[in-house]
Enzyme design. Sequence first.
Site, mmCIF file in Angstrom:
data_model
loop_
_atom_site.group_PDB
_atom_site.id
_atom_site.type_symbol
_atom_site.label_atom_id
_atom_site.label_comp_id
_atom_site.label_asym_id
_atom_site.label_seq_id
_atom_site.Cartn_x
_atom_site.Cartn_y
_atom_site.Cartn_z
ATOM 1 N N ASP A 1 -26.276 44.868 -20.187
ATOM 2 C CA ASP A 1 -27.502 45.634 -19.943
ATOM 3 C C ASP A 1 -27.378 46.642 -18.808
ATOM 4 O O ASP A 1 -28.353 46.971 -18.128
ATOM 5 C CB ASP A 1 -28.695 44.691 -19.668
ATOM 6 C CG ASP A 1 -28.938 43.757 -20.834
ATOM 7 O OD1 ASP A 1 -28.642 44.142 -21.970
ATOM 8 O OD2 ASP A 1 -29.427 42.643 -20.594
ATOM 9 N N LYS B 1 -25.234 50.855 -21.150
ATOM 10 C CA LYS B 1 -24.100 51.387 -21.933
ATOM 11 C C LYS B 1 -24.577 52.283 -23.074
ATOM 12 O O LYS B 1 -24.007 53.340 -23.323
ATOM 13 C CB LYS B 1 -23.278 50.230 -22.527
ATOM 14 C CG LYS B 1 -22.676 49.312 -21.488
ATOM 15 C CD LYS B 1 -22.016 48.104 -22.127
ATOM 16 C CE LYS B 1 -22.973 47.141 -22.771
ATOM 17 N NZ LYS B 1 -23.852 46.420 -21.861
ATOM 18 N N GLY C 1 -28.207 44.624 -27.183
ATOM 19 C CA GLY C 1 -29.410 45.447 -27.343
ATOM 20 C C GLY C 1 -29.163 46.709 -26.547
ATOM 21 O O GLY C 1 -29.104 46.663 -25.319
ATOM 22 N N HIS C 2 -28.924 47.804 -27.228
ATOM 23 C CA HIS C 2 -28.577 49.067 -26.554
ATOM 24 C C HIS C 2 -29.716 50.057 -26.753
ATOM 25 O O HIS C 2 -30.071 50.396 -27.887
ATOM 26 C CB HIS C 2 -27.252 49.611 -27.111
ATOM 27 C CG HIS C 2 -26.084 48.696 -26.848
ATOM 28 N ND1 HIS C 2 -24.835 48.899 -27.362
ATOM 29 C CD2 HIS C 2 -25.988 47.568 -26.090
ATOM 30 C CE1 HIS C 2 -24.025 47.935 -26.940
ATOM 31 N NE2 HIS C 2 -24.703 47.115 -26.172
ATOM 32 N N GLN D 1 -22.037 43.794 -24.160
ATOM 33 C CA GLN D 1 -22.028 42.822 -23.044
ATOM 34 C C GLN D 1 -21.307 43.432 -21.836
ATOM 35 O O GLN D 1 -21.405 44.631 -21.649
ATOM 36 C CB GLN D 1 -21.386 41.490 -23.485
ATOM 37 C CG GLN D 1 -22.212 40.698 -24.502
ATOM 38 C CD GLN D 1 -22.056 41.164 -25.939
ATOM 39 O OE1 GLN D 1 -20.959 41.321 -26.411
ATOM 40 N NE2 GLN D 1 -23.146 41.379 -26.642
HETATM 41 P P1 GDP Z 1 -27.126 48.208 -22.530
HETATM 42 O O1 GDP Z 1 -27.213 46.899 -23.217
HETATM 43 O O2 GDP Z 1 -26.038 48.251 -21.517
HETATM 44 O O3 GDP Z 1 -27.052 49.374 -23.472
HETATM 45 O O4 GDP Z 1 -28.487 48.365 -21.716
HETATM 46 P P2 GDP Z 1 -29.976 48.007 -22.231
HETATM 47 O O5 GDP Z 1 -30.423 49.061 -23.166
HETATM 48 O O6 GDP Z 1 -30.042 46.609 -22.689
HETATM 49 O O7 GDP Z 1 -30.755 48.046 -20.867
HETATM 50 C C1 GDP Z 1 -30.784 49.179 -20.064
HETATM 51 C C2 GDP Z 1 -32.237 49.597 -19.847
HETATM 52 O O8 GDP Z 1 -32.305 50.542 -18.820
HETATM 53 C C3 GDP Z 1 -32.874 50.267 -21.058
HETATM 54 O O9 GDP Z 1 -34.238 49.979 -21.045
HETATM 55 C C4 GDP Z 1 -32.611 51.742 -20.807
HETATM 56 O O10 GDP Z 1 -33.565 52.582 -21.457
HETATM 57 C C5 GDP Z 1 -32.793 51.798 -19.312
HETATM 58 N N1 GDP Z 1 -32.000 52.796 -18.587
HETATM 59 C C6 GDP Z 1 -30.709 53.194 -18.801
HETATM 60 N N2 GDP Z 1 -30.315 54.041 -17.825
HETATM 61 C C7 GDP Z 1 -31.365 54.178 -16.983
HETATM 62 C C8 GDP Z 1 -31.558 54.895 -15.759
HETATM 63 O O11 GDP Z 1 -30.686 55.561 -15.229
HETATM 64 N N3 GDP Z 1 -32.796 54.769 -15.170
HETATM 65 C C9 GDP Z 1 -33.789 54.020 -15.708
HETATM 66 N N4 GDP Z 1 -34.940 53.947 -15.064
HETATM 67 N N5 GDP Z 1 -33.629 53.326 -16.854
HETATM 68 C C10 GDP Z 1 -32.431 53.398 -17.472
HETATM 69 P P1 IMO Z 2 -25.678 44.091 -24.178
HETATM 70 O O1 IMO Z 2 -24.591 44.657 -25.078
HETATM 71 C C1 IMO Z 2 -26.980 40.845 -21.613
HETATM 72 C C2 IMO Z 2 -25.724 36.801 -22.707
HETATM 73 C C3 IMO Z 2 -26.812 35.841 -23.136
HETATM 74 C C4 IMO Z 2 -26.206 34.537 -22.655
HETATM 75 C C5 IMO Z 2 -24.723 34.715 -22.946
HETATM 76 C C6 IMO Z 2 -24.256 34.120 -24.263
HETATM 77 O O2 IMO Z 2 -27.042 44.495 -24.533
HETATM 78 O O3 IMO Z 2 -25.320 44.337 -22.756
HETATM 79 P P2 IMO Z 2 -24.580 34.833 -26.806
HETATM 80 O O4 IMO Z 2 -25.827 35.035 -27.621
HETATM 81 O O5 IMO Z 2 -23.716 36.039 -26.717
HETATM 82 O O6 IMO Z 2 -23.813 33.609 -27.213
HETATM 83 O O7 IMO Z 2 -25.118 34.506 -25.318
HETATM 84 O O8 IMO Z 2 -24.503 36.110 -22.971
HETATM 85 N N1 IMO Z 2 -25.675 38.053 -23.458
HETATM 86 C C7 IMO Z 2 -26.099 39.239 -22.982
HETATM 87 N N2 IMO Z 2 -26.697 39.537 -21.811
HETATM 88 N N3 IMO Z 2 -26.702 41.818 -22.492
HETATM 89 C C8 IMO Z 2 -26.065 41.534 -23.654
HETATM 90 O O9 IMO Z 2 -25.617 42.493 -24.489
HETATM 91 C C9 IMO Z 2 -25.780 40.186 -23.961
HETATM 92 N N4 IMO Z 2 -25.206 39.568 -25.020
HETATM 93 C C10 IMO Z 2 -25.143 38.275 -24.694
HETATM 94 O O10 IMO Z 2 -28.035 36.119 -22.500
HETATM 95 O O11 IMO Z 2 -26.356 34.417 -21.270
HETATM 96 MG MG MG Z 3 -28.576 45.387 -23.583
#
Ligand code: GDP
Ligand code: IMO
Ligand code: MG
Length: 429
Positions: free
Chosen positions: A14, A17, A41-42, A225
């Site tokens: 999270d 990416k 979840g991207h 991840q």
């Molecule tokens: P990922 O799994 O690495 O792709 O990240 P996620 O999408 O799960 O979580 C990142 C969150 O931060 C999302 O809600 C994005 O919309 C948000 N986000 C990404 N970059 C920025 C940033 O520079 N500033 C803010 N405020 N939000 C961001």
């Molecule tokens: P993105 O790509 C954050 C965490 C889960 C749990 C552990 C194992 O959005 O960054 P799993 O379901 O993979 O067996 O769970 O890994 N986890 C993540 N945490 N972002 C993710 O993906 C994750 N994918 C798995 O919360 O702790």
């Molecule tokens: Mg994510």
Amino acid sequence: MPQAVVIIGVQWGDEGKGKIVDYYASSADMVARFQGGNNAGHTLVVDGKKTILHLIPSGILHPHAKCLIGSGVVVDPENFLQEVEILRKAGIANLEERIYLSDRCHLIVDYHKHLDAARESKKAGKIGTTKRGIGPAYEDRASRRGLRVADLYNESAFEEKLKENLAEKNFLLKQYYGVESVSMESFLAKYKDIARKLKPFVRDVSAELFQAIDEDKKILYEGAQGVLLDVDYGTYPYVTSSQTLPSQAALGLGARVPKDTLFVGVIKAYSTRVGEGPFPTELTDAFGDQLRESGSEYGATTGRPRRCGWLDLVAVKYAVQVSGIKNLAITKADVLSGISELKVCIAYEYQGKRIHTIPADTSILSKVKPVYETLPGWNEDLTQVRNPQDIPQSLQNYLRFIENFTGTRINLVSTGAGREAVIDIQKAF
Ligand code: GDP
Ligand code: IMO
Ligand code: MG
């Protein structure tokens, strides 16, 4: 300019990416996922519209970009088809021509999800998984019991494998976990339909990628991840079940990465983690809650509140080291605006001694005390800053501190969720 960029997470996932991949994808011909599954979840925000992707690579909103899902990804076909439908309804065209699903991908099927949920409902040994069946599917891959996409098109072999698997899985589900079992008949009917719907996407991804590399096409590799969730190098056992390091990009797609490849690790300006497991800089106080609210730190897959804390540079330095990353993109710098003093963790204290890395026995991590360095914060609103010269001095200092501590170079600073909110210090493509 490199031919390829590999993007991975350097913390516990999270990091943002998806946003960075979407940004770089404007110059890429292909975006390829090489591990994980729909535990990811991207989030992409384009013209104020939010799209959350779980399996489909984060280049899908750029009409020119082909999106590849390699054999290292475990695929829940129902989730895949749902995601495709959501994108189709949102007006994204030519999905069958643009999404390539490897015929070697392992399938996540119902019993994997039931087993994941059943294990998580037991008190002892809870990992806090996403309950998407990721662990059980990778287990079946390693134990050679897995069903692969190609098996969907060989009915008799699929039925034979399924029969054996169901005998074992249903025994576990019913007798050991005391939950509902899976019926063969309903399973077969369901997967016949899925096979038909999936067919237009199924390809030999390795061969397609090989050809694209040969033709000097620009490739973007998208990790899911993060390093600290890697099955070997993460905070085991509180990890996911795949390899998240950049070397997995070649293995999970079945083609070499081009010689001229840039490896970029994404970090968040602070730390977050979802699920169980040690987190030395976690803030369980009101300030941690404030960070969660101002950073909207809720899981993109499960909606769970993310645990929040100060930037842990010991963890980042370790992750940089095991993954061989030299360049970073930092996100969410905007979330820290207005905080007068920022802490960064520079060592751990354990039994009177200082630790400077992530120990193999990660149970130690839940007992360490973080040692902090305090850096001045910045008050400026960063959301409109685009030019590296306009980065406020205190943020410059924060970035330099990270670079010096971890031996990396920061190529990009993200200052908001939107695609345009980027300070591109060193262009990748
Ligand atoms: P990922 O799994 O690495 O792709 O990240 P996620 O999408 O799960 O979580 C990142 C969150 O931060 C999302 O809600 C994005 O919309 C948000 N986000 C990404 N970059 C920025 C940033 O520079 N500033 C803010 N405020 N939000 C961001
Ligand atoms: P993105 O790509 C954050 C965490 C889960 C749990 C552990 C194992 O959005 O960054 P799993 O379901 O993979 O067996 O769970 O890994 N986890 C993540 N945490 N972002 C993710 O993906 C994750 N994918 C798995 O919360 O702790
Ligand atoms: Mg994510």
